[in-house]
Design a protein around this motif. Structure first.
Motif, mmCIF file in Angstrom:
data_model
loop_
_atom_site.group_PDB
_atom_site.id
_atom_site.type_symbol
_atom_site.label_atom_id
_atom_site.label_comp_id
_atom_site.label_asym_id
_atom_site.label_seq_id
_atom_site.Cartn_x
_atom_site.Cartn_y
_atom_site.Cartn_z
ATOM 1 N N THR A 135 0.847 -1.194 0.000
ATOM 2 C CA THR A 135 0.000 0.000 0.000
ATOM 3 C C THR A 135 0.879 1.239 0.000
ATOM 4 O O THR A 135 2.028 1.207 0.458
ATOM 5 C CB THR A 135 -0.913 0.055 1.242
ATOM 6 O OG1 THR A 135 -0.090 0.112 2.420
ATOM 7 C CG2 THR A 135 -1.820 -1.149 1.319
ATOM 8 N N GLY A 136 0.329 2.344 -0.485
ATOM 9 C CA GLY A 136 1.073 3.591 -0.486
ATOM 10 C C GLY A 136 1.467 4.038 0.899
ATOM 11 O O GLY A 136 2.598 4.497 1.123
ATOM 12 N N HIS A 137 0.561 3.867 1.870
ATOM 13 C CA HIS A 137 0.896 4.329 3.218
ATOM 14 C C HIS A 137 1.919 3.423 3.907
ATOM 15 O O HIS A 137 2.450 3.775 4.962
ATOM 16 C CB HIS A 137 -0.371 4.454 4.083
ATOM 17 C CG HIS A 137 -0.986 3.141 4.461
ATOM 18 N ND1 HIS A 137 -2.046 2.600 3.771
ATOM 19 C CD2 HIS A 137 -0.693 2.261 5.454
ATOM 20 C CE1 HIS A 137 -2.370 1.440 4.324
ATOM 21 N NE2 HIS A 137 -1.583 1.217 5.341
ATOM 22 N N GLY A 138 2.210 2.271 3.288
ATOM 23 C CA GLY A 138 3.203 1.386 3.876
ATOM 24 C C GLY A 138 4.627 1.665 3.420
ATOM 25 O O GLY A 138 5.571 1.033 3.914
ATOM 26 N N VAL A 139 4.818 2.602 2.500
ATOM 27 C CA VAL A 139 6.150 2.861 1.945
ATOM 28 C C VAL A 139 7.121 3.314 3.029
ATOM 29 O O VAL A 139 8.240 2.803 3.150
ATOM 30 C CB VAL A 139 6.069 3.914 0.820
ATOM 31 C CG1 VAL A 139 7.483 4.382 0.422
ATOM 32 C CG2 VAL A 139 5.339 3.353 -0.387
ATOM 33 N N THR A 140 6.690 4.278 3.837
ATOM 34 C CA THR A 140 7.599 4.840 4.842
ATOM 35 C C THR A 140 8.084 3.779 5.817
ATOM 36 O O THR A 140 9.281 3.677 6.100
ATOM 37 C CB THR A 140 6.884 5.964 5.616
ATOM 38 O OG1 THR A 140 6.450 6.964 4.692
ATOM 39 C CG2 THR A 140 7.819 6.599 6.635
#
Length: 554
Positions: A135-140
């Motif tokens: 997911t995009g929010h999992g990148v960090t």
């Protein structure tokens, strides 16, 4: 860029910037083209390579030289599979690397789409951390975990799979404001330090045995302080090179590894106490150097000792290694000087005699010891010497002395052919303006020789020696004692001078020992990469494997 990222790829690049990544070694492809596009607007330099394995090896050298994870980026399918050798080399040799690999869209993961591959399962056995960003929010979090895995504890490799749709999709999240904290390791127990000091005071022949992580800057300095307080005999593995400086050479009995036939092995056999620092059994099998021994072993490292019947430490000081060594030095009286021990004097004398003999070798082809003698005279302490694998690395690891940590580089744990040229390119980027000499045998050279184009494009200033004997000699000299003959080891001729010129590099040739120094002086005065061909006399190579343990083969 705005404060909030517009895509997963943009957020990924911002996270890399926050981690302090200055350059990234890359082979582009459709699954990662959004990431490549975002790199254009970043502060990160993109180094385009000619093969993914070499991109990983360049990232590995960056990690070894800086202590910060080197980074590589490749596309999906074979782009990822081509990383495996480089990541395994980094992981088993204690070098931090973060590898980023493209992946098919999430919706296509469970069917046979173009370049589909379960890359996470592929890399999990050969990395410290492997995960897919879903997911995009999992990148960090994924990037932070990858860098933490690569850099902390015993360093190694980490891998992140980047699905195409996640990189192209929205990620309306702010990038992190700071890098991942480095976990503080615990201080050594005072009672343990006093016990180790007592063991040293009671020992007749204590030996300090330096491994790969003894070369970390703070650890290396602590080792030097300890030796200046109590001049114990010292040996090191091939990767432990450079910790012992010139002023402490009276303590040094050389390097050990692979074959139990070196002067340092004689000293190690005589030891009644062994103190290892940053040692991993992959560097030198304890079944070779410690089988049947009952003497106490003390283990200094970031991580506990690997379970091994022949490596069973009495005391393990796990945590901040530099602090443990400094604490040990403060516990020692410092009134004993072991530099006159007969076993140490004998080992040093034998090693010096062998090196001095090499200086007198004449004739062509050129004996390795004569070449090593000339290199030793030319390369200053700030120069970096990089050695590929094969018979070449055994000669260099035994007889070339470096006096700063991580200024002699070789692949020991995996013995990976082809490391020298990509490592030299990375070293030029990390240590610009310093002398850099890399070398390989004619077998290993063509494993990564295509990166000569990369070196020319980058105007990388280094000299690369190709030791020519026309065979995979390290294999041949092990076949012949076993079978009375050799097979599948002979190579055809290559004109390395013309090869270099075809890539736009300079090619030179050494024919006789008298040519070595003037040719190398000329080579270092030429801008850009210079390839030097030199014929090598390997007639003494069988001595490299004398008295090898019967279960060890390479």
């Amino acid at each position: 860029m705005n404060d909030v990222a517009s895509s997963g790829a943009e957020l990924l690049v911002r996270c890399l910037e926050t981690q302090g990544v200055e350059r990234l070694f890359c082979i582009p492809g459709a699954k990662v083209d959004k990431v490549v596009d975002c790199l254009v607007d970043s502060t990160i330099e993109t180094i385009v390579c000619r093969h993914e394995q070499n991109a990983a090896l360049m990232a590995q050298a960056t990690g070894r030289l800086t202590g910060k994870a080197g980074v590589c980026l490749v596309t999906s399918g074979p782009g990822c599979t081509n990383l495996t050798t480089g990541l395994a080399t980094a992981d088993y040799e204690g070098d931090p690397v973060v590898a980023l690999g493209g992946s098919v869209p999430l919706a296509d993961r469970l069917k046979l789409s173009h370049q589909s591959l379960d890359a996470v399962s592929l890399f999990r056995p050969i990395t410290k951390f492997a995960a897919e960003v879903t997911t995009g929010h999992g990148v960090t979090e994924a990037v932070a975990s990858a860098f933490r895995g690569a850099e902390q504890g015993r360093p190694g490799a980490a891998f992140l799979a980047l699905p195409k749709d996640v990189m192209e999709g929205p990620a309306p999240f702010a990038s992190p404001s700071r890098t991942v904290n480095v976990a503080r390791l615990g201080s050594p127990d005072a009672d343990d330090l006093r016990e180790v000091a007592a063991l040293i005071e009671q020992a007749e022949v204590p030996v300090l045995f330096l491994g790969m992580l003894a070369t970390e800057p703070r650890v290396a300095e602590a080792v030097r302080e300890l030796l200046r307080k109590t001049a114990m005999p010292v040996i090191c593995t091939y990767q432990g090179a450079g910790v012992v400086p010139r002023d402490l050479l009276p303590c040094f009995a050389g390097r050990v590894g692979l074959s139990r036939n070196q002067p340092g092995d004689q000293l190690l056999d005589a030891a009644d106490l062994v103190l290892t620092v940053g040692f991993d059994p992959i560097e030198y099998d304890p079944g070779v150097w410690n089988r049947g021994k009952s003497r106490p072993i003390v283990h200094f490292d970031k991580v506990p000792a690997e379970t091994d019947a022949d490596y069973w430490p009495m005391i393990e000081l796990v945590g901040e290694t530099a602090s443990a060594l400094t604490g040990l030095a403060s516990c020692l009286a410092g009134d004993r000087n072991f530099s006159r021990l007969p076993q140490l004097v004998a080992a040093r004398g034998e090693l010096a005699a062998r090196k001095e003999l090499g200086a007198k070798y004449d004739g062509s082809p050129i004996h390795p010891l004569r070449l090593i003698h000339e290199i030793q005279q030319m390369m200053g302490d700030e120069g970096t010497v990089i050695c590929d694998v094969g018979s070449i690395y055994m000669w260099m690891s035994r007889y070339y002395f470096a006096f700063n940590p991580r200024h002699f580089l070789t692949s020991n744990g995996q013995q990976t052919l082809g490391v020298a040229l990509p490592w030299a390119i990375a070293t030029c980027l990390v240590r610009p303006g310093t002398p850099i000499l890399s070398m390989s045998g004619d077998g290993g050279f063509l494993f990564s020789a295509q990166e000569l184009e990369t070196a020319v494009r980058l105007k990388a200033n280094f000299v690369h020696l190709v030791w020519v004997d026309g065979s995979y000699d390290m294999v041949k000299i092990q076949q012949e004692p076993k079978y009375g003959r050799s097979h599948a080891v002979e190579l055809g001729p290559v004109d390395h001078v013309r090869y270099a010129e075809a890539f736009g590099a300079t090619g030179l040739r050494i024919a006789n020992p008298s040519d070595i120094r003037p040719t190398l002086v000329k080579a270092f005065g030429i801008g850009g990469p210079v390839l030097v061909e030199i014929p090598i006399d390997y007639r003494d190579n069988p001595t490299l494997f004398e008295s090898v343990h019967p279960d060890i083969g390479h």
